[in-house]
Design a protein around this motif. Sequence first.
Motif, mmCIF file in Angstrom:
data_model
loop_
_atom_site.group_PDB
_atom_site.id
_atom_site.type_symbol
_atom_site.label_atom_id
_atom_site.label_comp_id
_atom_site.label_asym_id
_atom_site.label_seq_id
_atom_site.Cartn_x
_atom_site.Cartn_y
_atom_site.Cartn_z
ATOM 1 N N GLU A 1 33.550 43.576 43.755
ATOM 2 C CA GLU A 1 33.071 43.028 42.484
ATOM 3 C C GLU A 1 33.622 41.615 42.306
ATOM 4 O O GLU A 1 34.837 41.418 42.363
ATOM 5 N N SER B 1 38.604 47.003 34.639
ATOM 6 C CA SER B 1 38.471 46.999 36.100
ATOM 7 C C SER B 1 38.897 48.340 36.698
ATOM 8 O O SER B 1 39.711 49.062 36.121
ATOM 9 N N LEU C 1 34.498 51.647 34.515
ATOM 10 C CA LEU C 1 35.129 50.627 35.344
ATOM 11 C C LEU C 1 34.114 49.687 36.013
ATOM 12 O O LEU C 1 33.034 49.498 35.498
#
Length: 495
Positions: A385, A229, A251
Amino acid sequence: MSKEYKNFINGEWVDSVTGETFENRNPANWDEVVGVFPKSNKEDVDKAVAGARHAFKEWRLVPSPERGEIMKKAGDIMVQRKEKISRVMTREMGKVIAETRGDTQEGIDTAYYAFGEGRRMFGQTVPSELPNKFNMTTHIPIGVAGLISPWNFPMAIPTWKIFPALTCGNTVVFKPASDTPATATLFIEVLLEAGVPPLAINIVHGTGTAVGIPIVEHPDIDLISFTGSSQVGKIINEKAGKSLKRVSLELGGKNAEIIMDDADLHLALEGALWGAFGTTGQRCTATSRLIVHEKIYKKFVDLLLESTQKLKLGNGLDESVDVGPVVNRGQLETVHSYVEIGKQEGATLLCGGEPDETGDLKKGFFYKPTIFVDVNRNMRIAREEIFGPVLSVIKVASFDEAIDVLNDTDYGLSSSIYTRDVNNAFRAMRDIQAGITYINGPTIGAECHMPFGGVKETGNGHREGGWAVYDFFSETKTVYVDYSGKLQKAQIDNR
Ligand code: NAD
């Protein structure tokens, strides 16, 4: 009895120094324990680094074609074990067996690419500005590589890092995600059988805090390659920056597919379904935004709804299943919280929006494929996200607006446009801010011999895959050979 796994450190399969363990469970049936793994800490990392540092002295001197041949053998072994590895992968992280077979195949392809690259590793020869002098560059190994991977591609991503790291002559300390330690262990077994020197490859299981951070901060680790992440990537960059380690960060993403009014709608529909709900939406390149031209918006949304409702949820080992579970309870809760956010923001829920607990599905973490329409670019579901089966559909009036909406995000990994207008296709290739753009294909579908990575908060400019990753895993050495027999001063004697 569930299988007990170990770390591989300093040439031996060992428990963690504390003897503590953690369980790895099947997200399609949480009662099923896939394996028990060592819960490691900094002391385990220290031992692994000492082994890798020692092994580096010899491994760096092995000719790279010979190192490449070992990677080739690893690929051959993986071909024989493809089904076994893929089934373990489905059990530990849930994606459907056709996709875990693809994940294993990507590892095999990456092995064979490394085999070729071992014989290439091209440097350059360049003319000198002085007479009787020869200039060239070569690649040299860096040292000990600390590699940290996520759970969504349990084989492909570790192979993207480990094959080039080893082929370039580095040794490795690897921490896989604690949701997918079994696939990672099968990969280490393959490498050892193929002939990688035991001290050159180390696997240390455990959490990001207890194992990941000690790897990042270790003074004897020379480079870090991290996929995960953006939030964790920023922490890693800051910590590694203190010792100026070389760091590659791959990422998060908030990828979009544009569908123009001249698109082949059925092709675009297939792409949208595969991009949004493949791997249960848990791909860094997943399509989480659909940007649709107003002229075909209604027609397309109707087609999308009809097809989404036909998707079959279930255990990924069942070949007839389209969508597996999300990886764990935490992920299910995150997905659901975003659905609540979307509703509060005023988006219209078209379908899904809740866990699926029908029959046996209640034993696992299944979430119905979810579509929001009437989404605008400022909503959190259009910007953040989610990493689950949630698709946000945004209506636009023109090509320019579509590109503007696509670029209006902090991320920049993958992107796609469906159009039959060649001029718009080329403008999209130029104007979309993303590391990857597909024309008339979904946002997913990376091939191992092409550079892979993103812009903005998706990374720090490095690339995995293809030839580009070989630059990351080696130093460029510039060499000048002066055969004039006298002192020649560049910029002075010749001016
Ligand atoms: P994550 O960031 O939570 O964890 C990734 C890895 O980092 C795991 O091994 C984890 O244990 C470790 N980790 C966690 N905290 C750490 C810390 N403070 N220090 C060191 N290591 C730490 O990500 P995840 O949930 O495993 O994976 C999903 C994320 O990965 C998504 O954001 C997805 O977009 C991203 N991803 C990116 C790519 C890419 O190539 N760009 C590919 C796959 C996944």
